[in-house]
Design a protein around this motif. Structure first.
Motif: not given
Length: 394
Positions: A250-279
């Protein structure tokens, strides 16, 4: 004078300055090796040079994040191109749209949010799960590392509120019987099950197909979410390690290689699961981050991921598998998969210094992470250094 004594003598002035302004002379606990680590000055490709002039092939790669090693010209050019027009804004940019589209296509989850580290990505995943399900209980597995937020470190650690343990269940690693019993007993309370399918600190042993499928089926049965932590393991497949198991979390956390050497993180998921973040939605969850989705990181990260295509992944995994096979044949206890290997030795500190002297920078826990600039000449050097170090420490 031994190599280590000489290096410590040469770095003493830096160490003396460090301990005056940094607790223990260091900021990152994961980098500490007794009596104190060397100091990096520069990196190029697969190699790092320290303040004494000693060169080492980098098998730490900033704890797996530098998938293309140091100073990759295309990644650096992508970052530089952005910086001529500014580094961060109080407005969104097209960079976050482009990168979210790329990650969505690779990972197979449609909705994304960006942050600045793996720790933040896991924090956001837990918040998303609790907001979406209306439940509190997080289930995770002992020995897996998911960053440094309160919910994912040992409840008896200094600074962790005692009451926090009521909302977190920590189960033995890969124990199907205990996990099933917990879900049977408290499944209706569970917001999410957080799992790393090949946890580094738990030994870098891949989960079995059966256990991965069990977590997926049990979370679906009880209306809980499955969070797969791919902060380290994303490098092992075009969309991460979970795809090799044929499961869709339902959710995947990512970081490290996705920043190309810069600080980075990301959260991917089903649209409805991330809907609570929708302003614009109801039940809105606020989540900021001054430098989250900054265009420098995202353009560098996008180029790094574009370069790390299926062919590059296959080549690097094959290189890692060959290295690990050679180690095992030489009598070295080594676990892992693809470009990630974990060395197991009782003298962790002694092994680290032996390898460093022989020109290999490993993780302080024996982690070996390869990068795309490496070839068979490099892995032959790494193999020889490890095998000879084991013999000398026997």
């Amino acid at each position: 004078m031994s190599f280590t004594d000489n290096l410590l003598s040469l770095t003493a002035p830096l160490r003396e300055r460090a301990v005056k302004v940094l607790p223990g002379g260091i900021t990152r606990s994961t980098l500490f090796v007794a009596p104190h680590p060397p100091y990096a000055v520069s990196g190029d490709g697969a190699w790092v040079t320290d303040s004494t002039g000693h060169r080492v092939i980098d098998c730490n790669n900033n704890y797996t994040s530098l998938i293309h090693g140091h100073n990759n010209p295309e990644v650096m050019a992508a970052a530089a191109a952005v910086m001529t027009g500014g580094t961060a804004f109080g407005l969104p940019t097209e960079a976050e749209i482009d990168f979210a589209e790329l990650l969505s296509q690779r990972v197979g989850l449609p909705s994304w949010r960006f942050c600045n580290s793996g720790t933040e990505a896991v924090m956001m995943a837990v918040r998303a799960a609790r907001a979406y399900t209306g439940r509190d209980l997080l289930v995770r597995f002992e020995g897996s590392y998911h960053g440094t937020s309160d919910a994912v470190v040992a409840s008896d650690s200094p600074g962790i509120p005692r009451g926090l343990a009521a909302d977190v269940a920590v189960l033995p690693q890969a124990d199907a019987e205990t996990f099933t019993a917990l879900m049977r007993r408290r499944g209706s309370d569970v917001a999410a099950v957080l799992i790393d399918l090949m946890p580094n600190r738990a030994g870098l042993v891949p989960a079995t197909q059966e256990f991965a499928e069990l977590v997926r089926s049990e979370t679906e049965r009880h209306g809980a979410l499955m969070i797969v932590d791919e902060v380290i393991t994303l490098r092992l497949g075009i969309g991460g390690l979970h795809q090799r198991y044929g499961i869709t979390p339902d959710l995947v956390t990512a970081a490290k290689i996705i920043g190309g050497g810069f600080p980075a993180g990301a959260l991917g998921g089903r649209a409805e699961v991330l809907e609570p973040f929708n302003p614009l939605g109801s039940g809105r969850v606020g989540w900021g981050g001054t430098f989250s989705a900054n265009p420098v990181t995202l353009r560098a990260g996008q180029r790094a991921m574009e370069l790390f295509d299926a062919a590059a992944i296959e080549r690097l995994n094959a290189l890692g598998d060959e290295l690990r096979q050679g180690l095992v044949q030489a009598g070295v206890t080594a676990t892992g998969f693809g470009s990630l290997t974990r060395l197991h030795h009782p003298q962790t500190t002694g092994l680290w210094w032996k390898l460093y002297e022989k020109g290999v920078l490993a993780g302080t826990n024996g982690l070996i992470a390869l990068s795309t600039p490496m070839d068979t000449t490099d892995t032959a050097h790494i193999l020889e250094a490890i095998v000879s170090s084991y013999k000398e420490l026997a």
